[in-house]
Motif scaffolding. Structure first.
Motif, PDB file in Angstrom:
ATOM      1  N   ALA A  71       0.860  -1.199   0.000  1.00 20.39           N
ATOM      2  CA  ALA A  71       0.000   0.000   0.000  1.00 20.39           C
ATOM      3  C   ALA A  71       0.889   1.240   0.000  1.00 20.39           C
ATOM      4  O   ALA A  71       2.048   1.162   0.434  1.00 20.39           O
ATOM      5  CB  ALA A  71      -0.877  -0.019   1.247  1.00 20.39           C
ATOM      6  N   PRO A  72       0.371   2.375  -0.478  1.00 24.70           N
ATOM      7  CA  PRO A  72       1.166   3.607  -0.435  1.00 24.70           C
ATOM      8  C   PRO A  72       1.698   3.872   0.973  1.00 24.70           C
ATOM      9  O   PRO A  72       0.964   3.736   1.954  1.00 24.70           O
ATOM     10  CB  PRO A  72       0.176   4.694  -0.878  1.00 24.70           C
ATOM     11  N   GLY A  73       2.983   4.201   1.052  1.00 26.33           N
ATOM     12  CA  GLY A  73       3.597   4.480   2.354  1.00 26.33           C
ATOM     13  C   GLY A  73       4.214   3.254   2.995  1.00 26.33           C
ATOM     14  O   GLY A  73       4.874   3.355   4.025  1.00 26.33           O
ATOM     15  N   HIS A  74       4.009   2.076   2.379  1.00 25.57           N
ATOM     16  CA  HIS A  74       4.543   0.846   2.963  1.00 25.57           C
ATOM     17  C   HIS A  74       5.815   0.411   2.228  1.00 25.57           C
ATOM     18  O   HIS A  74       6.029   0.769   1.085  1.00 25.57           O
ATOM     19  CB  HIS A  74       3.494  -0.262   2.939  1.00 25.57           C
ATOM     20  N   TYR A  75       6.617  -0.394   2.904  1.00 19.98           N
ATOM     21  CA  TYR A  75       7.892  -0.822   2.329  1.00 19.98           C
ATOM     22  C   TYR A  75       8.105  -2.310   2.591  1.00 19.98           C
ATOM     23  O   TYR A  75       7.430  -2.897   3.447  1.00 19.98           O
ATOM     24  CB  TYR A  75       9.062  -0.034   2.953  1.00 19.98           C
ATOM     25  N   ARG A  76       9.034  -2.889   1.838  1.00 18.01           N
ATOM     26  CA  ARG A  76       9.509  -4.235   2.172  1.00 18.01           C
ATOM     27  C   ARG A  76      10.955  -4.347   1.727  1.00 18.01           C
ATOM     28  O   ARG A  76      11.432  -3.539   0.919  1.00 18.01           O
ATOM     29  CB  ARG A  76       8.637  -5.322   1.524  1.00 18.01           C
ATOM     30  N   GLU A  77      11.661  -5.366   2.238  1.00 22.07           N
ATOM     31  CA  GLU A  77      13.027  -5.628   1.790  1.00 22.07           C
ATOM     32  C   GLU A  77      12.981  -6.210   0.386  1.00 22.07           C
ATOM     33  O   GLU A  77      12.035  -6.941   0.043  1.00 22.07           O
ATOM     34  CB  GLU A  77      13.686  -6.649   2.722  1.00 22.07           C
ATOM     35  N   LEU A  78      13.984  -5.924  -0.417  1.00 19.39           N
ATOM     36  CA  LEU A  78      14.072  -6.591  -1.719  1.00 19.39           C
ATOM     37  C   LEU A  78      14.453  -8.046  -1.490  1.00 19.39           C
ATOM     38  O   LEU A  78      15.162  -8.368  -0.525  1.00 19.39           O
ATOM     39  CB  LEU A  78      15.138  -5.929  -2.600  1.00 19.39           C
ATOM     40  N   THR A  79      14.007  -8.908  -2.393  1.00 22.99           N
ATOM     41  CA  THR A  79      14.414 -10.314  -2.296  1.00 22.99           C
ATOM     42  C   THR A  79      15.841 -10.437  -2.836  1.00 22.99           C
ATOM     43  O   THR A  79      16.330  -9.544  -3.548  1.00 22.99           O
ATOM     44  CB  THR A  79      13.487 -11.198  -3.164  1.00 22.99           C
ATOM     45  N   ALA A  80      16.471 -11.567  -2.527  1.00 22.70           N
ATOM     46  CA  ALA A  80      17.843 -11.806  -3.020  1.00 22.70           C
ATOM     47  C   ALA A  80      17.861 -11.767  -4.547  1.00 22.70           C
ATOM     48  O   ALA A  80      18.815 -11.255  -5.149  1.00 22.70           O
ATOM     49  CB  ALA A  80      18.343 -13.152  -2.497  1.00 22.70           C
ATOM     50  N   GLU A  81      16.802 -12.270  -5.191  1.00 27.10           N
ATOM     51  CA  GLU A  81      16.745 -12.274  -6.674  1.00 27.10           C
ATOM     52  C   GLU A  81      16.667 -10.853  -7.201  1.00 27.10           C
ATOM     53  O   GLU A  81      17.310 -10.513  -8.198  1.00 27.10           O
ATOM     54  CB  GLU A  81      15.524 -13.053  -7.190  1.00 27.10           C
ATOM     55  N   GLU A  82      15.865 -10.021  -6.532  1.00 27.75           N
ATOM     56  CA  GLU A  82      15.746  -8.626  -6.982  1.00 27.75           C
ATOM     57  C   GLU A  82      17.089  -7.914  -6.860  1.00 27.75           C
ATOM     58  O   GLU A  82      17.499  -7.184  -7.765  1.00 27.75           O
ATOM     59  CB  GLU A  82      14.663  -7.892  -6.170  1.00 27.75           C
ATOM     60  N   VAL A  83      17.777  -8.141  -5.743  1.00 24.46           N
ATOM     61  CA  VAL A  83      19.089  -7.484  -5.556  1.00 24.46           C
ATOM     62  C   VAL A  83      20.053  -7.978  -6.637  1.00 24.46           C
ATOM     63  O   VAL A  83      20.745  -7.182  -7.280  1.00 24.46           O
ATOM     64  CB  VAL A  83      19.647  -7.793  -4.155  1.00 24.46           C
ATOM     65  N   ALA A  84      20.043  -9.279  -6.887  1.00 26.92           N
ATOM     66  CA  ALA A  84      20.988  -9.857  -7.862  1.00 26.92           C
ATOM     67  C   ALA A  84      20.665  -9.446  -9.298  1.00 26.92           C
ATOM     68  O   ALA A  84      21.520  -9.535 -10.177  1.00 26.92           O
ATOM     69  CB  ALA A  84      20.978 -11.377  -7.730  1.00 26.92           C
ATOM     70  N   SER A  85      19.442  -8.972  -9.537  1.00 25.31           N
ATOM     71  CA  SER A  85      19.049  -8.642 -10.924  1.00 25.31           C
ATOM     72  C   SER A  85      19.679  -7.342 -11.418  1.00 25.31           C
ATOM     73  O   SER A  85      19.590  -7.001 -12.584  1.00 25.31           O
ATOM     74  CB  SER A  85      17.524  -8.530 -11.013  1.00 25.31           C
ATOM     75  N   VAL A  86      20.307  -6.607 -10.511  1.00 25.98           N
ATOM     76  CA  VAL A  86      20.847  -5.289 -10.909  1.00 25.98           C
ATOM     77  C   VAL A  86      22.335  -5.393 -11.239  1.00 25.98           C
ATOM     78  O   VAL A  86      23.088  -5.927 -10.445  1.00 25.98           O
ATOM     79  CB  VAL A  86      20.630  -4.256  -9.777  1.00 25.98           C
TER      80      VAL A  86
END
Ligand code: URA
Length: 230
Positions: A215-230
Motif C-alpha cells: 500500500a502507499p507508504g509501505h515498504y519491504r526488503e528486496l528479495t535476493a533475486e531482486e538485488v541480484a538482478s541489478v
C-alpha cells in the motif's frame, strides 16, 4: 577492494605474510575460507583471520517503498515529511535513495546503503529502464512517440536525452520507459509539448517492479533475486 590488498593495508601483515595466510586458508570472508587473493572485500564483508575479526562488516540493506504523494525524496527536509519518515528509526541510519521522485510522484522508490549497487541501478550507461505511468492535462499526440525516441535537448545540462519509449494508453495517459533520471525529466519531456504532467507513478526500475501488495507508504526488503538482478 581485493582481499590481498585489504590484508596488506593492515598494519599487522606484509605482503609475504598475506600470501601465506591465503595459501594456508586461514582467511575467512563472510564465514567462508578464501584463498583467492582477488576475492572482493566490501564494507559489508566480515573478514576474519583464524579467530580474529579484522572487519565486522555491516548488513547491506535494500528496500522498496511505495512512495505516496506529498513527501520528499530526501533524507531530511525542514518543511515536509520525507520518505525516511515512513521507515522505522532503526532502518533509516545510512540509507540513501536510488533515483529520487518528485514531491507528488508516487510509486517505486528504492533505498539502500550500497552505493555501488545503487549506481548500477541509476546510471544511464547500464541502460536499466525506469517505467512510468503518466497522466497529462492535454491530449497526447501520436507524433510524441518519435520525439521521445529521438530525444529532447536539455539546455541546462547541455545534453540530449537517450531514446525513450512512449506507449500511448489513452487520450491523456501513457507508459514511458527511460534509462536516465535527469532532474524533473518526465515533466520536462512533456513540457516540450506544453503538456502538463498531472500524475506520475513509477512502476518499475530494471527488473524490479513495485510490489502490488504494498500500500502507499509501505515498504519491504528486496528479495535476493531482486538485488541480484541489478
Ligand atoms: N521525472 C519527473 O519529472 N519527476 C519524477 O518524479 C520522476 C521522473
Amino acid at each position: 577492494m581485493r582481499l590481498d590488498r585489504f590484508l596488506a593495508n593492515l598494519p599487522c601483515y606484509n605482503r609475504q605474510q598475506v600470501r601465506l595466510l591465503l595459501v594456508q586458508r586461514r582467511v575467512r570472508v563472510d564465514g567462508e575460507a578464501v584463498a583467492d587473493p582477488l576475492h572482493e572485500v566490501r564494507e559489508f564483508s566480515r573478514v576474519e583471520v583464524d579467530e580474529q575479526v579484522l572487519q565486522a562488516g555491516r548488513p547491506a540493506r535494500y528496500l522498496m517503498l511505495n512512495k505516496p504523494a506529498g513527501c520528499v525524496s530526501a533524507t531530511s527536509d525542514p518543511q515536509h515529511p520525507t520518505v525516511l519518515d515512513l521507515l522505522p528509526a532503526e532502518l533509516r541510519d545510512d540509507l540513501h535513495i536510488a533515483g529520487r521522485l518528485d514531491y507528488n510522484t508516487t510509486g517505486l522508490l528504492i533505498l539502500t546503503n550500497d552505493g555501488q549497487w545503487s549506481r548500477r541501478l541509476t546510471q544511464p550507461r547500464t541502460k536499466l529502464a525506469k517505467l512510468y505511468l503518466v497522466q497529462t492535462e492535454d491530449e497526447i499526440g501520436a507524433h510524441y512517440v518519435d520525439k521521445f525516441r529521438e530525444g529532447f535537448y536539455f539546455a541546462f545540462e547541455d545534453l540530449t536525452t537517450l531514446p525513450a519509449q512512449l506507449d500511448i494508453l489513452g487520450p491523456r495517459s501513457a507508459r514511458l520507459a527511460i534509462v536516465e533520471g535527469r532532474y524533473h525529466q518526465v515533466k520536462r519531456m512533456f513540457g516540450h509539448f506544453d503538456n502538463k504532467v498531472m500524475g506520475l507513478h513509477r512502476e518499475r526500475m530494471g527488473s524490479i517492479g513495485l510490489d502490488p501488495t504494498l500500500a502507499p507508504g509501505h515498504y519491504r526488503e528486496l528479495t535476493a533475486e531482486e538485488v541480484a538482478s541489478v
